[in-house]
Design a protein around this motif. Structure first.
Motif, short mmCIF file in Angstrom:
data_model
loop_
_atom_site.label_atom_id
_atom_site.label_comp_id
_atom_site.label_asym_id
_atom_site.label_seq_id
_atom_site.Cartn_x
_atom_site.Cartn_y
_atom_site.Cartn_z
N LYS A 1 0.85 -1.19 0.00
CA LYS A 1 0.00 0.00 0.00
C LYS A 1 0.88 1.24 0.00
CE LYS A 1 -4.40 -1.44 1.68
NZ LYS A 1 -5.15 -1.07 0.50
N ILE A 2 0.50 2.20 -0.81
CA ILE A 2 1.26 3.44 -0.96
C ILE A 2 0.33 4.60 -0.66
CG2 ILE A 2 2.57 4.86 -2.60
CD1 ILE A 2 3.06 2.28 -4.23
N ASP A 3 0.83 5.62 0.00
CA ASP A 3 0.05 6.84 0.24
C ASP A 3 -0.13 7.55 -1.10
OD1 ASP A 3 -1.12 9.21 1.04
OD2 ASP A 3 0.65 9.93 2.14
N MET A 4 -1.35 7.59 -1.58
CA MET A 4 -1.64 8.18 -2.89
C MET A 4 -2.26 9.57 -2.77
SD MET A 4 -0.52 5.84 -4.92
CE MET A 4 -1.19 6.21 -6.53
N SER A 5 -2.21 10.18 -1.58
CA SER A 5 -2.89 11.46 -1.35
C SER A 5 -2.37 12.58 -2.23
CB SER A 5 -2.81 11.85 0.13
OG SER A 5 -1.47 11.99 0.54
N GLN A 6 -1.11 12.55 -2.62
CA GLN A 6 -0.56 13.60 -3.49
C GLN A 6 -0.92 13.38 -4.96
OE1 GLN A 6 3.74 13.52 -3.37
NE2 GLN A 6 3.82 11.86 -4.84
N CYS A 7 -1.43 12.22 -5.29
CA CYS A 7 -1.67 11.84 -6.68
C CYS A 7 -3.05 12.32 -7.15
CB CYS A 7 -1.52 10.34 -6.85
SG CYS A 7 0.10 9.74 -6.38
N THR A 8 -3.17 13.63 -7.26
CA THR A 8 -4.41 14.24 -7.75
C THR A 8 -4.52 14.02 -9.26
OG1 THR A 8 -3.32 16.33 -8.22
CG2 THR A 8 -4.24 16.04 -5.97
N GLN A 9 -5.66 14.35 -9.81
CA GLN A 9 -5.83 14.22 -11.25
C GLN A 9 -4.84 15.13 -11.99
OE1 GLN A 9 -9.87 14.58 -12.54
NE2 GLN A 9 -9.39 13.85 -14.58
N GLU A 10 -4.61 16.33 -11.49
CA GLU A 10 -3.63 17.23 -12.11
C GLU A 10 -2.22 16.62 -12.05
OE1 GLU A 10 -1.80 21.74 -11.67
OE2 GLU A 10 -3.48 21.14 -10.39
N TRP A 11 -1.86 16.04 -10.91
CA TRP A 11 -0.56 15.40 -10.76
C TRP A 11 -0.42 14.28 -11.79
CZ3 TRP A 11 0.99 10.43 -9.87
CH2 TRP A 11 2.30 10.22 -9.45
N PHE A 12 -1.46 13.47 -11.94
CA PHE A 12 -1.44 12.36 -12.89
C PHE A 12 -1.31 12.88 -14.33
CE2 PHE A 12 -3.54 9.26 -15.68
CZ PHE A 12 -2.80 8.13 -15.38
N HIS A 13 -2.04 13.92 -14.68
CA HIS A 13 -1.94 14.47 -16.04
C HIS A 13 -0.51 14.94 -16.32
CE1 HIS A 13 -6.53 15.28 -16.58
NE2 HIS A 13 -6.24 14.02 -16.33
N ASN A 14 0.13 15.55 -15.30
CA ASN A 14 1.54 15.95 -15.46
C ASN A 14 2.45 14.73 -15.64
OD1 ASN A 14 1.01 18.70 -15.29
ND2 ASN A 14 1.24 18.74 -13.07
N LEU A 15 2.14 13.64 -14.93
CA LEU A 15 2.91 12.40 -15.08
C LEU A 15 2.80 11.86 -16.50
CD1 LEU A 15 4.55 10.06 -13.71
CD2 LEU A 15 2.31 8.96 -13.32
N VAL A 16 1.59 11.84 -17.05
CA VAL A 16 1.38 11.38 -18.42
C VAL A 16 2.18 12.25 -19.40
CG1 VAL A 16 -0.35 11.10 -20.26
CG2 VAL A 16 -0.85 10.31 -17.92
N ASP A 17 2.14 13.57 -19.20
CA ASP A 17 2.92 14.48 -20.06
C ASP A 17 4.42 14.20 -19.93
OD1 ASP A 17 0.60 15.73 -20.95
OD2 ASP A 17 0.78 17.42 -19.55
N LYS A 18 4.89 13.95 -18.71
CA LYS A 18 6.30 13.65 -18.48
C LYS A 18 6.71 12.36 -19.19
CE LYS A 18 9.70 12.76 -14.88
NZ LYS A 18 9.95 12.59 -13.45
#
Length: 189
Positions: free
Chosen positions: A48-65
């Motif tokens: 289990k990982i703390d996913m609290s920082q993984c907002t939709q905006e964070w994820f969209h930035n990850l996809v772009d990266k």
């Protein structure tokens, strides 16, 4: 496997899986499967990982990266999805180590622990190696594996990767420089 010119996206399918880059509309599926992970099963499983920082905006930035890293030939990151229902099962990635006369890369792989022991890892890595050799134009792929991670080296061996040697003091992990087993596969032979 197909490459769409609009997105330069590699999509590859096996009997049970679809392997492709993450897309921005994968967010809920991706997050749900991380949140449903079991507790850690061994020291190489984050559980289990703390996913609290993984907002939709964070994820969209990850996809772009991920897309930027791919376009620069630094890394190619693929999501592994179950074909029957689209469930996100894990990831497979390739890092470019050297091009020119080498065409050399490194593979990494991870299946969410709630989907272990169903053959998804083997199926995904086997197909990902096809992507590496037939689309990403690598000649040599290495897996760098902790010496006590038997699940990982058994998986590498099961897809035809061969043990080559042990790199001593190769990576700084767990508070010190640790050894890694090097498994490899070449595009020929």
């Amino acid at each position: 496997m197909k490459l769409t010119e609009e997105t330069f996206e590699i999509v590859s399918e096996t009997e049970r899986l679809v392997i492709r880059p993450l897309r921005k509309d994968d967010y809920k599926n991706w997050l749900n499967e991380f949140e449903n992970r079991f507790p850690s099963q061994h020291r190489h499983d984050k559980g289990k990982i703390d996913m609290s920082q993984c907002t939709q905006e964070w994820f969209h930035n990850l996809v772009d990266k991920h897309q930027d890293l791919s376009l620069k030939d630094i890394a190619n990151v693929f999501g592994v999805f179950r074909k029957e229902d689209g469930t996100h099962l894990g990831m497979v990635d390739f890092s470019t180590l050297a091009r020119d006369d080498f065409q050399w890369g490194r593979i990494g792989y991870s299946i969410h622990n709630q989907y272990w022991r169903k053959g998804y890892g083997k199926e995904a890595v086997k197909e990902a190696l096809n992507i590496a050799f037939n689309h990403l134009n690598f000649h040599r792929i290495e897996a760098h594996i902790n010496i006590d991670n038997s699940a990982s080296y058994n998986l590498a061996s099961s897809v035809g990767m061969k043990y080559e040697f042990t790199r001593r003091g190769f990576i700084f992990e767990f508070g010190g420089w640790t050894d890694n087993l090097i498994y490899y596969k070449n595009s020929i032979g």
